[in-house]
Write a protein that holds these residues in place. Structure first.
Motif, PDB file in Angstrom:
ATOM      1  N   ALA A  87      -4.199   7.679  -5.457  1.00  0.00           N
ATOM      2  CA  ALA A  87      -3.242   8.563  -4.912  1.00  0.00           C
ATOM      3  C   ALA A  87      -2.812   9.555  -6.239  1.00  0.00           C
ATOM      4  O   ALA A  87      -2.587  10.700  -5.889  1.00  0.00           O
ATOM      5  N   CYS A  88      -2.717   8.782  -7.320  1.00  0.00           N
ATOM      6  CA  CYS A  88      -2.556   9.758  -8.480  1.00  0.00           C
ATOM      7  C   CYS A  88      -3.527  10.896  -8.804  1.00  0.00           C
ATOM      8  O   CYS A  88      -3.234  12.094  -8.712  1.00  0.00           O
ATOM      9  N   ARG A  93       0.776  -1.107  -0.174  1.00  0.00           N
ATOM     10  CA  ARG A  93      -0.096  -0.117  -0.045  1.00  0.00           C
ATOM     11  C   ARG A  93       0.968   0.992   0.018  1.00  0.00           C
ATOM     12  O   ARG A  93       0.559   2.052  -0.704  1.00  0.00           O
ATOM     13  N   ASP A  94       1.982   1.193   0.672  1.00  0.00           N
ATOM     14  CA  ASP A  94       2.944   2.423   0.901  1.00  0.00           C
ATOM     15  C   ASP A  94       3.402   2.675  -0.561  1.00  0.00           C
ATOM     16  O   ASP A  94       3.594   3.879  -0.899  1.00  0.00           O
ATOM     17  N   VAL A  95       3.910   1.732  -1.062  1.00  0.00           N
ATOM     18  CA  VAL A  95       4.665   1.886  -2.167  1.00  0.00           C
ATOM     19  C   VAL A  95       3.639   2.336  -3.607  1.00  0.00           C
ATOM     20  O   VAL A  95       4.091   3.185  -4.282  1.00  0.00           O
ATOM     21  N   SER A  96       2.430   1.700  -3.530  1.00  0.00           N
ATOM     22  CA  SER A  96       1.518   2.134  -4.286  1.00  0.00           C
ATOM     23  C   SER A  96       1.209   3.345  -4.065  1.00  0.00           C
ATOM     24  O   SER A  96       1.030   4.272  -5.065  1.00  0.00           O
ATOM     25  N   LYS A  97       0.923   4.047  -3.097  1.00  0.00           N
ATOM     26  CA  LYS A  97       0.776   5.163  -2.879  1.00  0.00           C
ATOM     27  C   LYS A  97       1.824   6.418  -3.157  1.00  0.00           C
ATOM     28  O   LYS A  97       1.547   7.046  -3.805  1.00  0.00           O
ATOM     29  N   ARG A  98       3.043   5.940  -2.846  1.00  0.00           N
ATOM     30  CA  ARG A  98       3.866   6.799  -3.024  1.00  0.00           C
ATOM     31  C   ARG A  98       4.292   6.920  -4.630  1.00  0.00           C
ATOM     32  O   ARG A  98       4.641   7.944  -5.128  1.00  0.00           O
ATOM     33  N   LEU A 102     -13.506   5.807  -6.458  1.00  0.00           N
ATOM     34  CA  LEU A 102     -12.531   5.830  -7.360  1.00  0.00           C
ATOM     35  C   LEU A 102     -12.656   6.110  -8.827  1.00  0.00           C
ATOM     36  O   LEU A 102     -12.052   6.861  -9.483  1.00  0.00           O
ATOM     37  N   PHE A 103     -13.729   5.420  -9.208  1.00  0.00           N
ATOM     38  CA  PHE A 103     -14.220   5.334 -10.526  1.00  0.00           C
ATOM     39  C   PHE A 103     -14.348   6.921 -11.148  1.00  0.00           C
ATOM     40  O   PHE A 103     -14.119   7.457 -12.384  1.00  0.00           O
TER      41      PHE A 103
END
Length: 365
Positions: free
Chosen positions: A160-161, A128-133, A187-188
């Protein structure tokens, strides 16, 4: 209704692709011969009787006309392979989709760096952390993020994007009018606002198990690089990575615990030669983002570096990421001397390896 559009909609409804269309046209057939045969019914040379029966039943029921009307009501664009906004990247596929259902504010894929981000739905806190960053970094540096809008890594990176003002596109395994999973409705909505929701499946199509591996080829084709954040050895993310490699795209993998199920796939990719995703800085540098520090910043002025080290630093600072060969030609230094000085600069925290065989200047100098 235009016969050419009708032809593609009907073919797409039975999961036929650009190869099937080309074969049909090579026989010199007119679109109408698909649904209203004449003479010897030459369409049977291209499609099975079962497939033709489905197409002709759909035509008799006015399916294509209703599909076009419904798409208009829902604000869904239909991009065919003939459309100038159809992504050129998809022509790298042997089985490019004939029709893309496109829902969102972006009218087409922008001419910017595009990366795919994929991973397990059951991500860990680390994933989750990697994905958000990664999603936030894409937004900050104007990199387009392509993913599948699913639970886990997909949705986390795309969320996050969006939240950081970035542009992202979701390739769906359902019709573009559906929200799957339903918990991703917000999100969509954000993705449609910041980019688009894309599907090759007709409106109303449910998430059949075979849809998701099939849509992965589109994620791979649209991306210049694919980052696998976390993935079991047997997973859709590994399918996407394989497809990306077959298409000549770069594959990056996030290292993980050697005994973790979610890291079995990513660690295997690294073992097989994928680029290691060890930081946003390294990855962004490989994407062509200029993270090198200008040569005159004070951090280096206060360090003791030799004249040769200074030449290397200046060249990297001015030109960004460089390979050893290119750097050697620029600074007119032998490979042996170059590697010796790069090692010294690395030890001083000035230079780092941003990708295999490529070097960059630290951005905080």
């Amino acid at each position: 209704m235009d016969d050419r559009l009708k032809l593609m909609l009907l073919l797409n409804s039975v999961n036929a692709n650009a190869t099937a269309l080309a074969k049909f046209l090579l026989f010199g057939l007119e679109p109408r011969e698909l649904w209203r045969p004449s003479g010897a019914d030459a369409a049977k040379e291209v499609f099975s009787e079962k497939t033709l029966a489905k197409i002709r039943a759909a035509n008799d029921g006015g399916w294509a006309e209703r599909e076009l009307e419904r798409a208009g009501e829902l604000g869904v664009r239909l991009l065919t392979v003939d459309d100038e906004d159809y992504p050129r990247e998809l022509f790298d596929l042997k089985d490019a989709p004939l029709v893309l259902y496109w829902r969102g504010n972006a009218k087409k894929l922008p001419n910017k760096t595009k990366i795919g981000v994929v991973g397990t739905r059951r991500m860990s806190a680390y994933g989750r952390d990697v994905s958000k960053r990664l999603g936030a970094a894409c937004a900050e540096h104007d990199i387009v993020l392509i993913s599948g809008g699913a639970w886990g890594v997909d949705g986390c990176s795309q969320g996050a994007c969006c939240e950081n003002g970035g542009e992202t596109f979701a390739v769906l395994g359902t019709g573009a009018d559906l929200v799957y999973p339903v918990t991703n409705r917000k999100l969509f909505e954000m993705i449609a606002e910041r980019g688009a929701l894309i599907s090759e499946f007709p409106l109303g199509s449910r998430g059949e198990p075979w849809h998701f591996p099939q849509r992965n080829r589109i994620v791979a084709a649209l991306s210049e690089r694919v980052v696998v954040v976390e993935a079991p050895l047997k997973s859709g993310s590994m399918i996407t990575a394989r497809l990306a490699l077959e298409l000549g795209r770069e594959v990056w993998a996030v290292p993980g615990q050697i005994y973790g199920v979610n890291s079995e796939g990513t660690n295997r990719l690294l073992y097989d030669g994928a680029y290691p995703y060890i930081s946003e800085e390294v990855f962004l540098s490989a994407c062509g983002v200029d993270i090198a520090a200008p040569a005159e910043r004070g951090g280096v002025k206060n360090m003791e570096i030799s004249a040769e080290e200074g030449l290397i630093f200046k060249s990297l600072a001015e030109n960004g990421t460089m390979t050893i060969d290119k750097l050697s030609l620029t600074v007119k230094m032998s490979p042996a001397d170059l590697l010796k000085n790069i090692t010294l600069l690395s030890a001083k925290g000035i230079v780092f390896m941003s990708a295999p065989g490529r070097y960059s200047v630290k951005s905080n100098l």
